[in-house]
Every structure is written in structure tokens, then in C-alpha cells.
Design a protein around this motif. Sequence first.
Motif, PDB file in Angstrom:
ATOM      1  N   TYR A  82      51.327  39.423  38.286  1.00  0.00           N
ATOM      2  CA  TYR A  82      51.629  41.095  38.544  1.00  0.00           C
ATOM      3  C   TYR A  82      50.576  41.892  39.011  1.00  0.00           C
ATOM      4  CZ  TYR A  82      53.740  45.591  38.163  1.00  0.00           C
ATOM      5  OH  TYR A  82      54.524  46.748  38.617  1.00  0.00           O
ATOM      6  N   LEU A  83      49.282  41.584  38.479  1.00  0.00           N
ATOM      7  CA  LEU A  83      48.161  42.292  38.418  1.00  0.00           C
ATOM      8  C   LEU A  83      47.477  42.112  40.169  1.00  0.00           C
ATOM      9  CD1 LEU A  83      46.120  41.763  34.957  1.00  0.00           C
ATOM     10  CD2 LEU A  83      47.516  43.932  35.874  1.00  0.00           C
ATOM     11  N   VAL A  84      47.831  40.727  40.295  1.00  0.00           N
ATOM     12  CA  VAL A  84      47.335  40.584  41.584  1.00  0.00           C
ATOM     13  C   VAL A  84      47.903  41.195  42.832  1.00  0.00           C
ATOM     14  CG1 VAL A  84      46.736  38.732  43.490  1.00  0.00           C
ATOM     15  CG2 VAL A  84      46.290  38.189  40.872  1.00  0.00           C
ATOM     16  N   PHE A  85      49.552  41.396  42.352  1.00  0.00           N
ATOM     17  CA  PHE A  85      50.356  42.043  43.257  1.00  0.00           C
ATOM     18  C   PHE A  85      50.034  43.453  43.418  1.00  0.00           C
ATOM     19  CE2 PHE A  85      54.346  44.700  43.448  1.00  0.00           C
ATOM     20  CZ  PHE A  85      54.723  44.273  44.841  1.00  0.00           C
ATOM     21  N   LEU A  86      49.661  44.235  42.214  1.00  0.00           N
ATOM     22  CA  LEU A  86      49.472  45.613  42.124  1.00  0.00           C
ATOM     23  C   LEU A  86      48.029  45.859  42.917  1.00  0.00           C
ATOM     24  CD1 LEU A  86      50.043  46.784  38.600  1.00  0.00           C
ATOM     25  CD2 LEU A  86      51.603  47.293  40.723  1.00  0.00           C
ATOM     26  N   GLY A  87      47.183  44.778  42.762  1.00  0.00           N
ATOM     27  CA  GLY A  87      45.937  44.869  43.399  1.00  0.00           C
ATOM     28  C   GLY A  87      45.955  45.028  45.132  1.00  0.00           C
ATOM     29  N   VAL A  88      47.010  44.059  45.295  1.00  0.00           N
ATOM     30  CA  VAL A  88      47.022  43.894  47.071  1.00  0.00           C
ATOM     31  C   VAL A  88      47.686  45.196  47.344  1.00  0.00           C
ATOM     32  CG1 VAL A  88      48.168  42.938  48.599  1.00  0.00           C
ATOM     33  CG2 VAL A  88      47.189  41.382  47.041  1.00  0.00           C
ATOM     34  N   GLN A  89      48.567  45.809  46.633  1.00  0.00           N
ATOM     35  CA  GLN A  89      49.438  47.006  46.922  1.00  0.00           C
ATOM     36  C   GLN A  89      48.219  48.170  47.040  1.00  0.00           C
ATOM     37  OE1 GLN A  89      52.856  47.881  44.474  1.00  0.00           O
ATOM     38  NE2 GLN A  89      53.929  47.598  46.159  1.00  0.00           N
ATOM     39  N   ALA A  90      47.408  48.388  45.998  1.00  0.00           N
ATOM     40  CA  ALA A  90      46.501  49.401  46.016  1.00  0.00           C
ATOM     41  C   ALA A  90      45.304  49.139  47.016  1.00  0.00           C
ATOM     42  CB  ALA A  90      45.687  49.299  44.487  1.00  0.00           C
ATOM     43  N   PHE A  91      45.041  47.928  47.260  1.00  0.00           N
ATOM     44  CA  PHE A  91      44.039  47.756  48.522  1.00  0.00           C
ATOM     45  C   PHE A  91      44.509  48.163  49.775  1.00  0.00           C
ATOM     46  CE2 PHE A  91      41.760  45.408  51.505  1.00  0.00           C
ATOM     47  CZ  PHE A  91      40.334  45.371  50.973  1.00  0.00           C
ATOM     48  N   ARG A  92      46.018  48.328  50.051  1.00  0.00           N
ATOM     49  CA  ARG A  92      46.508  48.495  51.241  1.00  0.00           C
ATOM     50  C   ARG A  92      47.204  50.017  51.416  1.00  0.00           C
ATOM     51  NH1 ARG A  92      50.739  43.539  52.634  1.00  0.00           N
ATOM     52  NH2 ARG A  92      50.694  44.687  54.478  1.00  0.00           N
TER      53      ARG A  92
END
Length: 207
Positions: A82-92
Motif C-alpha cells: 500500500y505504501l508503494v501504491f501511495l508513492g506511485v499516486q503521489a509521484f503522478r
Amino acid sequence: MSLDLYLGFIAATLILCVMPGPVVTWLVACGIAQGPRAALTGLAGTTAALSTHMVLTVLGLAPLLAALGPWADALKLIGAAYLVFLGVQAFRAPYEDPHLPNAKRGAASGWRLFRRGYLISVTNPKTLVFYAAFFPQFISPDAAAGPQLVILAITFITVSTLSDGTFALAAGKLAPYLKGKRAQMLRNKIMGSALVAAGVTLALSRR
């Protein structure tokens, strides 16, 4: 928990806190419009909301981790993903033009500032999900989860309040750097990369 695990939690929390989000943007707006006292009043509201989230997180996670027992690592892997998912969202994430409610609507009373700060912070359900994913990564399986969660929650509140308060008090100087499009996009990229790196690192450490 071990000292290394606890210091790792403090470092991760500090990194998250110094990446300004909606709460910090609003506190900066309070400081610009009405001065440090108004910003600190708003900070009291956001801290009260954070404390509410921490209580809910501890009460929910402690029995869950105890019930899972040896399967707790599976929950931690889900949290890391989930942390990775949030990271991808934040990056984009696209650019969002921050509004300055106090500057546009005039001065607000202390109670209104406290209430507004509380509501802005407490009504975001995503934060609860984030805490549920973030906290278990730093729980040692060799000790009861409940006391560890309490320590982590108190630490998170302390670090977050000090960080947000610093931004609030320095609002006049920091505001131009927090509101610009280029600064916000850079912040999103750094935040996203940090979350992805943290998730991947934590997932690999569970192997």
C-alpha cells in the motif's frame, strides 16, 4: 521494540512530516493571513485530529495484530504494498492550486480556527488507512503490539506537531516556496519516490 527499529520509525516519520500536504498548506495560510498566533491555534486543531486518528489506529491495530499472530507478516506485506501504491499516486499527482481560505475570507476567531483545523485533518479517511499500513512495519514480533503502538503513536504526534508548528511559525518565509507549481510538483516526486522506496525496502526486509 529495538532501538534501531524505533529510530527508523522516527526517521521515516520526519521524512513524511517535512513533505508539506494540505494541512501544512492551510497552516501556512493561517500564518500569512493572521499571524503566528492564528497558525498555532489552527495547529492545535490539526493536532487534536491527529490524536483522534492515533487513538483509532491503536485501538484497531493492537487486537488485529494480536489475533493474526504468525500471520502478522502477511499484513505487513500488504501494508508495504500500500505504501508503494501511495508513492506511485503521489509521484503522478497533478498540480493543485492551494487556496488561502483565511486570506480570502478575512480573520477568523480562535474557536473557528481550531474547529476548521480539526475538521480539515480528521475528515480525511485516507490517513487512517495510511497509519494502518505504516505503523505495523515498525512493530517487533517479540513483544506485545499494544504498548509498541502507543509509543509509536505518541512519537508520531510529537514529531508531526513540531514539524507542522515550524512551518506554521515560519509561514511568511516558507509560503512562496510551498505554493509554487514547480515546488509542489517537485515535492510530489520526492514524496512519491520516498514512499515507493520505503515500501519496497520494508517488503524485502520481511523475506
